[in-house]
Scaffold this motif. Structure first.
Motif, PDB file in Angstrom:
ATOM      1  N   VAL A  13      48.649  35.488  34.664  1.00  0.00           N
ATOM      2  CA  VAL A  13      47.426  35.200  35.410  1.00  0.00           C
ATOM      3  C   VAL A  13      46.355  36.198  34.997  1.00  0.00           C
ATOM      4  O   VAL A  13      46.643  37.312  34.568  1.00  0.00           O
ATOM      5  CB  VAL A  13      47.645  35.296  36.940  1.00  0.00           C
ATOM      6  CG1 VAL A  13      48.629  34.251  37.410  1.00  0.00           C
ATOM      7  CG2 VAL A  13      48.107  36.688  37.340  1.00  0.00           C
ATOM      8  N   SER A  14      45.100  35.772  35.107  1.00  0.00           N
ATOM      9  CA  SER A  14      43.982  36.688  34.888  1.00  0.00           C
ATOM     10  C   SER A  14      43.434  37.072  36.250  1.00  0.00           C
ATOM     11  O   SER A  14      43.779  36.487  37.269  1.00  0.00           O
ATOM     12  CB  SER A  14      42.902  36.015  34.041  1.00  0.00           C
ATOM     13  OG  SER A  14      42.296  34.976  34.767  1.00  0.00           O
ATOM     14  N   LYS A  15      42.556  38.051  36.263  1.00  0.00           N
ATOM     15  CA  LYS A  15      41.987  38.498  37.527  1.00  0.00           C
ATOM     16  C   LYS A  15      41.210  37.371  38.204  1.00  0.00           C
ATOM     17  O   LYS A  15      41.118  37.307  39.425  1.00  0.00           O
ATOM     18  CB  LYS A  15      41.069  39.692  37.283  1.00  0.00           C
ATOM     19  CG  LYS A  15      41.811  40.931  36.795  1.00  0.00           C
ATOM     20  CD  LYS A  15      40.857  42.075  36.509  1.00  0.00           C
ATOM     21  CE  LYS A  15      41.596  43.300  35.993  1.00  0.00           C
ATOM     22  NZ  LYS A  15      40.676  44.407  35.668  1.00  0.00           N
ATOM     23  N   ALA A  16      40.670  36.468  37.403  1.00  0.00           N
ATOM     24  CA  ALA A  16      39.876  35.368  37.961  1.00  0.00           C
ATOM     25  C   ALA A  16      40.741  34.287  38.593  1.00  0.00           C
ATOM     26  O   ALA A  16      40.264  33.486  39.386  1.00  0.00           O
ATOM     27  CB  ALA A  16      39.007  34.759  36.858  1.00  0.00           C
ATOM     28  N   ASP A  17      42.025  34.277  38.235  1.00  0.00           N
ATOM     29  CA  ASP A  17      42.904  33.223  38.748  1.00  0.00           C
ATOM     30  C   ASP A  17      43.177  33.362  40.237  1.00  0.00           C
ATOM     31  O   ASP A  17      43.336  32.387  40.952  1.00  0.00           O
ATOM     32  CB  ASP A  17      44.247  33.234  38.008  1.00  0.00           C
ATOM     33  CG  ASP A  17      44.114  32.648  36.612  1.00  0.00           C
ATOM     34  OD1 ASP A  17      44.878  33.062  35.745  1.00  0.00           O
ATOM     35  OD2 ASP A  17      43.253  31.785  36.409  1.00  0.00           O
ATOM     36  N   GLY A  18      43.287  34.589  40.716  1.00  0.00           N
ATOM     37  CA  GLY A  18      43.570  34.816  42.127  1.00  0.00           C
ATOM     38  C   GLY A  18      45.051  34.733  42.457  1.00  0.00           C
ATOM     39  O   GLY A  18      45.853  34.245  41.683  1.00  0.00           O
ATOM     40  N   SER A  19      45.418  35.200  43.634  1.00  0.00           N
ATOM     41  CA  SER A  19      46.827  35.290  44.019  1.00  0.00           C
ATOM     42  C   SER A  19      47.478  33.925  44.215  1.00  0.00           C
ATOM     43  O   SER A  19      48.677  33.778  44.056  1.00  0.00           O
ATOM     44  CB  SER A  19      46.961  36.113  45.302  1.00  0.00           C
ATOM     45  OG  SER A  19      46.234  35.493  46.359  1.00  0.00           O
ATOM     46  N   GLN A  20      46.680  32.908  44.595  1.00  0.00           N
ATOM     47  CA  GLN A  20      47.263  31.590  44.817  1.00  0.00           C
ATOM     48  C   GLN A  20      47.895  31.040  43.550  1.00  0.00           C
ATOM     49  O   GLN A  20      48.953  30.425  43.598  1.00  0.00           O
ATOM     50  CB  GLN A  20      46.183  30.623  45.321  1.00  0.00           C
ATOM     51  CG  GLN A  20      45.828  30.832  46.788  1.00  0.00           C
ATOM     52  CD  GLN A  20      44.910  29.734  47.300  1.00  0.00           C
ATOM     53  OE1 GLN A  20      44.108  29.193  46.551  1.00  0.00           O
ATOM     54  NE2 GLN A  20      45.018  29.409  48.565  1.00  0.00           N
ATOM     55  N   THR A  21      47.210  31.259  42.397  1.00  0.00           N
ATOM     56  CA  THR A  21      47.752  30.787  41.128  1.00  0.00           C
ATOM     57  C   THR A  21      49.037  31.524  40.796  1.00  0.00           C
ATOM     58  O   THR A  21      49.988  30.945  40.286  1.00  0.00           O
ATOM     59  CB  THR A  21      46.727  30.981  39.993  1.00  0.00           C
ATOM     60  OG1 THR A  21      45.512  30.336  40.348  1.00  0.00           O
ATOM     61  CG2 THR A  21      47.233  30.406  38.691  1.00  0.00           C
ATOM     62  N   THR A  22      49.061  32.818  41.096  1.00  0.00           N
ATOM     63  CA  THR A  22      50.267  33.608  40.865  1.00  0.00           C
ATOM     64  C   THR A  22      51.437  33.034  41.650  1.00  0.00           C
ATOM     65  O   THR A  22      52.519  32.817  41.115  1.00  0.00           O
ATOM     66  CB  THR A  22      50.050  35.083  41.292  1.00  0.00           C
ATOM     67  OG1 THR A  22      48.867  35.571  40.697  1.00  0.00           O
ATOM     68  CG2 THR A  22      51.233  35.947  40.882  1.00  0.00           C
ATOM     69  N   ASP A  23      51.195  32.783  42.931  1.00  0.00           N
ATOM     70  CA  ASP A  23      52.246  32.236  43.784  1.00  0.00           C
ATOM     71  C   ASP A  23      52.677  30.852  43.314  1.00  0.00           C
ATOM     72  O   ASP A  23      53.858  30.514  43.352  1.00  0.00           O
ATOM     73  CB  ASP A  23      51.753  32.155  45.236  1.00  0.00           C
ATOM     74  CG  ASP A  23      51.526  33.531  45.844  1.00  0.00           C
ATOM     75  OD1 ASP A  23      52.104  34.502  45.306  1.00  0.00           O
ATOM     76  OD2 ASP A  23      50.779  33.633  46.824  1.00  0.00           O
ATOM     77  N   LEU A  24      51.722  30.058  42.871  1.00  0.00           N
ATOM     78  CA  LEU A  24      52.014  28.712  42.411  1.00  0.00           C
ATOM     79  C   LEU A  24      52.944  28.737  41.194  1.00  0.00           C
ATOM     80  O   LEU A  24      53.921  27.995  41.133  1.00  0.00           O
ATOM     81  CB  LEU A  24      50.713  27.992  42.053  1.00  0.00           C
ATOM     82  CG  LEU A  24      50.824  26.518  41.637  1.00  0.00           C
ATOM     83  CD1 LEU A  24      51.426  25.691  42.759  1.00  0.00           C
ATOM     84  CD2 LEU A  24      49.446  25.980  41.258  1.00  0.00           C
TER      85      LEU A  24
END
Length: 212
Positions: A13-24
């Protein structure tokens, strides 16, 4: 023997992706069967090349393992890096599964999915040949400034294999393929049929490469 094979996941993930993308990504990989201890994760910008956990992930993989990613673009910085990475997995006998996005149909652990590895191998070889041809064309042009155009590209084993794989796909645009390979339609059809079958000239090119 199947029990010894491991599922390894990689998320980026990049910083722009946000935590939701990480969790997804994490949730999707866990659902696919990846254990928490075999999940590698990087946080980097799209332009940043340093991805230590990807390097560690690729190093940890063994023949028979399967690497699982959420999307194909998580694996490569750009097309060249992606092609070379997948080609390296091929050489090492490691499977690849893509869970979503445009590459979601890729699952090289299945019989039909193994065709994808062949396409990536041809792409990697084509990339190396293209660089070599551009170098030769550049030198030729430098020695003969008065002539129009560079040295014409010839049909190579990698181009033949890539043409066979591409012509076998229903959505392949012949004009775009010829432009990418640097050849004419006449040259393409001399080597490969519209349905992706080798023709006599194509067989000769592959046969000559094997005899070298």
């Amino acid at each position: 023997m199947e029990d010894h094979r491991m599922l390894v996941g990689y998320a980026r993930v990049s910083k722009a992706d946000g935590s939701q993308t990480t969790d997804l990504q994490r949730d999707a990989l866990f659902t696919a069967g990846v254990g928490a201890e075999r999940l590698y994760e990087d946080q980097a910008s799209g332009k940043k090349d340093d991805r230590p956990h990807l390097a560690a992930c690729l190093k940890a993989l063994r023949a028979g393992d399967t690497l699982i990613v959420w999307k194909l673009d998580r694996l490569g910085r750009d097309l060249r890096h992606l092609v070379n990475t997948v080609h390296d997995l091929t050489e090492r006998g490691i499977g690849l599964r893509v869970l979503t996005g445009q590459g979601a149909a890729i699952d090289t652990t299945t019989a039909s999915g193994k065709l994808v590895f062949g396409i990536f191998a041809a792409l990697a070889e084509f990339e190396r040949e293209l660089i070599s041809e551009r170098t030769v064309a550049g030198l030729t042009s430098a020695r003969a400034r008065g002539r129009k155009g560079g040295r014409p590209y010839k049909m190579t084993p990698a181009k033949v294999r890539l043409a066979v794989a591409s012509m076998g796909q229903l959505d392949t645009k012949v004009g775009g393929l010829c432009k990418e390979l640097g050849i004419t339609r006449q040259t393409l059809y001399r080597h490969v049929s519209p349905s992706g079958e080798l023709r006599e000239d194509g067989r000769k090119v592959l046969k000559q490469s094997k005899s070298k």
